[in-house]
Structure formats: C-alpha cells, structure tokens
Design a protein around this motif. Structure first.
Motif, short mmCIF file in Angstrom:
data_model
loop_
_atom_site.label_atom_id
_atom_site.label_comp_id
_atom_site.label_asym_id
_atom_site.label_seq_id
_atom_site.Cartn_x
_atom_site.Cartn_y
_atom_site.Cartn_z
N GLN A 1 0.83 -1.21 0.00
CA GLN A 1 0.00 0.00 0.00
C GLN A 1 0.86 1.27 0.00
N ASP B 1 -0.76 4.68 -1.07
CA ASP B 1 -1.99 4.69 -0.27
C ASP B 1 -1.58 4.60 1.21
N VAL B 2 -1.05 5.70 1.72
CA VAL B 2 -0.52 5.73 3.09
C VAL B 2 -1.63 5.50 4.11
N LYS B 3 -2.79 6.06 3.84
CA LYS B 3 -3.90 5.91 4.78
C LYS B 3 -4.25 4.44 4.98
N SER B 4 -4.35 3.71 3.87
CA SER B 4 -4.66 2.28 3.97
C SER B 4 -3.51 1.53 4.64
N ARG C 1 -1.48 2.68 6.96
CA ARG C 1 -1.57 2.91 8.40
C ARG C 1 -2.66 2.04 9.02
N LYS C 2 -3.78 1.95 8.33
CA LYS C 2 -4.89 1.14 8.83
C LYS C 2 -4.50 -0.34 8.93
N GLU D 1 -2.12 -0.83 11.89
CA GLU D 1 -2.87 -0.78 13.16
C GLU D 1 -3.63 -2.10 13.37
N LYS E 1 3.96 8.98 10.04
CA LYS E 1 3.28 10.17 10.57
C LYS E 1 3.75 11.42 9.85
#
Length: 240
Positions: A203, A208-211, A213-214, A217, A240
C-alpha cells in the motif's frame, strides 16, 4: 593156577577192550560234538557276516537317503530364500508405488498436514523458482497450484509466496490482494502477521498511506506479541 591166571588175563583184556571202546566212543562223540559245534559256529559266522553285510548295506542306503534329503533341504532352503527375496522385492515395489500416489505427512510453516506426492512436488517446484529469483515463473507456478489444489494444506503458504513473487515483480495491487486473502481466510497461520506487514508495504508502494496505516494498526491489534507487530509500530512512526 595157570588156568586161573589165563582167565584173569582174558578178563583184563576184555576190560581193556571195553575201556578202549568206551574211550573211542567218547572220543568219537567228542569229535562229533566238536564238528557239530564248528559247523554251527561256521553257520553262525556266515549268518553274522550276512547280517553285518546287510547292516552295512542299510547304513550305506541311509547315507544315500540322507545325502538326497540334504540336497532337497538345501534346495528347499534356497527356494525359501528366493521366495523371501521375491516377497521383499514385491513389498518394496508396492511400498514405493504407494509412496508415489498415497498422501504423506508434510510440515510447512510450522503446520503438519497430509499432502499427495504430486501436490508436494508442484509446491516445491514453485518454491524452487522463487529461490532462484525467477519471480515470473514462481507466480505462474503458484497460481497454477492454487487452481489445481484449492483445498490444499499448502494453500496459505502458496498465497504468501505468490504475493511475494508479485511484490518482486512490482505488481503491488495483486500482491496486496493475496496478502489480504491469506490474513483474512487463515488468521491463525504463522505467516498471517507477516502477510499484513507486507500488505502495508504494498500500500505504501501504491502511495496509499492511509490504507497502509490502517493495515499496520490492524496488525498490531490482531497480533500484538508478534515480531511483525514490533516492526509495524516502527513504521507507523515513520508514516506520521
């Protein structure tokens, strides 16, 4: 007086003759007995020699029979040995053929399961392509394997290595998809935490950094004690 003496002499002569006759008869009788005893002894000797000859013939016959029996026993022993060797060869041949077709126990990624010989051979062939760095061949081999053996115990491991081959080929979208399938369909698999970490890498490569990070997590929450979770924490800081 003379007449008396003559009579006495005659009497003595008669006694002597009788004594001689008796002695002769005794001698003749003794000779007859001796002759008879000798005859009997000879007959007994002849009979004894005949018996000894018969016994010798019987012994020789027994020796011949024993020689024949020994020969038959040796042949029988050789025959039994030949049969045993033949049975052993047949058993080994059957066992070898069974090994080629019957499922056997295998261990991959910490999991034990039964796999057909052809199934094992095809998986190992795909893995060999990957180890040689022939990622295109590895991708083709793993996709073929998953299509042919969809319920295989190798399935999760195959998905993991297929995704790695696709990552090496920079097909990040396909790689991320297969990492996700593994983590979702088999979350207890030893490679599941690593699959989520690799998925996040895909990703990131796809911007697609948001995905990413998800996914990291999710990895930390699902597998907090894993080495992959420790690496995920470090990457989250960098994202971050």
């Amino acid at each position: 007086m003379i007449a008396f003496n003559a009579s006495a002499a005659l009497f003595e002569d008669d006694d002597a003759r009788r004594a001689i006759l008796d002695l002769r008869q005794k001698v003749e009788a003794s000779q007859l007995r001796t002759t008879e005893e000798l005859r009997r002894g000879n007959e007994e000797n002849v009979q004894l020699r005949r018996s000894l000859l018969d016994l010798s013939n019987q012994i020789e016959s027994l020796r011949s029979e024993m020689a024949v029996l020994r020969g038959q026993n040796e042949q029988l022993t050789r025959g039994i040995s030949d049969v045993q060797r033949s049975q052993k060869d047949v058993a080994q041949g059957v066992e070898e053929r069974l090994r080629k077709v019957e499922p056997g126990k295998v261990s991959v990624d910490g999991r034990d399961f039964e796999a057909d010989p052809a199934e094992k051979q095809e998986f190992e062939a795909a893995l060999a392509h990957l180890r040689k760095g022939d990622f295109a061949a590895a991708q083709t081999a793993y996709m073929s394997f998953l299509k042919r053996f969809p319920q295989s115990g190798y399935r999760s491991s195959s998905l993991f290595w297929l995704a790695n081959a696709q990552y090496a080929l920079r097909d990040y979208k396909a790689a991320a998809g297969n990492f996700r399938i593994l983590a979702t369909s088999d979350p207890q698999h030893p490679r599941a935490p690593e699959a989520l970490l690799s998925m996040a890498n895909c990703q990131v490569e796809l911007k697609d950094v948001k995905s990413a990070r998800k996914t990291l997590e999710e990895l930390i929450a699902s597998f907090p004690q894993s080495e992959a979770a420790s690496a995920a924490k470090e990457r989250l800081v960098k994202l971050k």
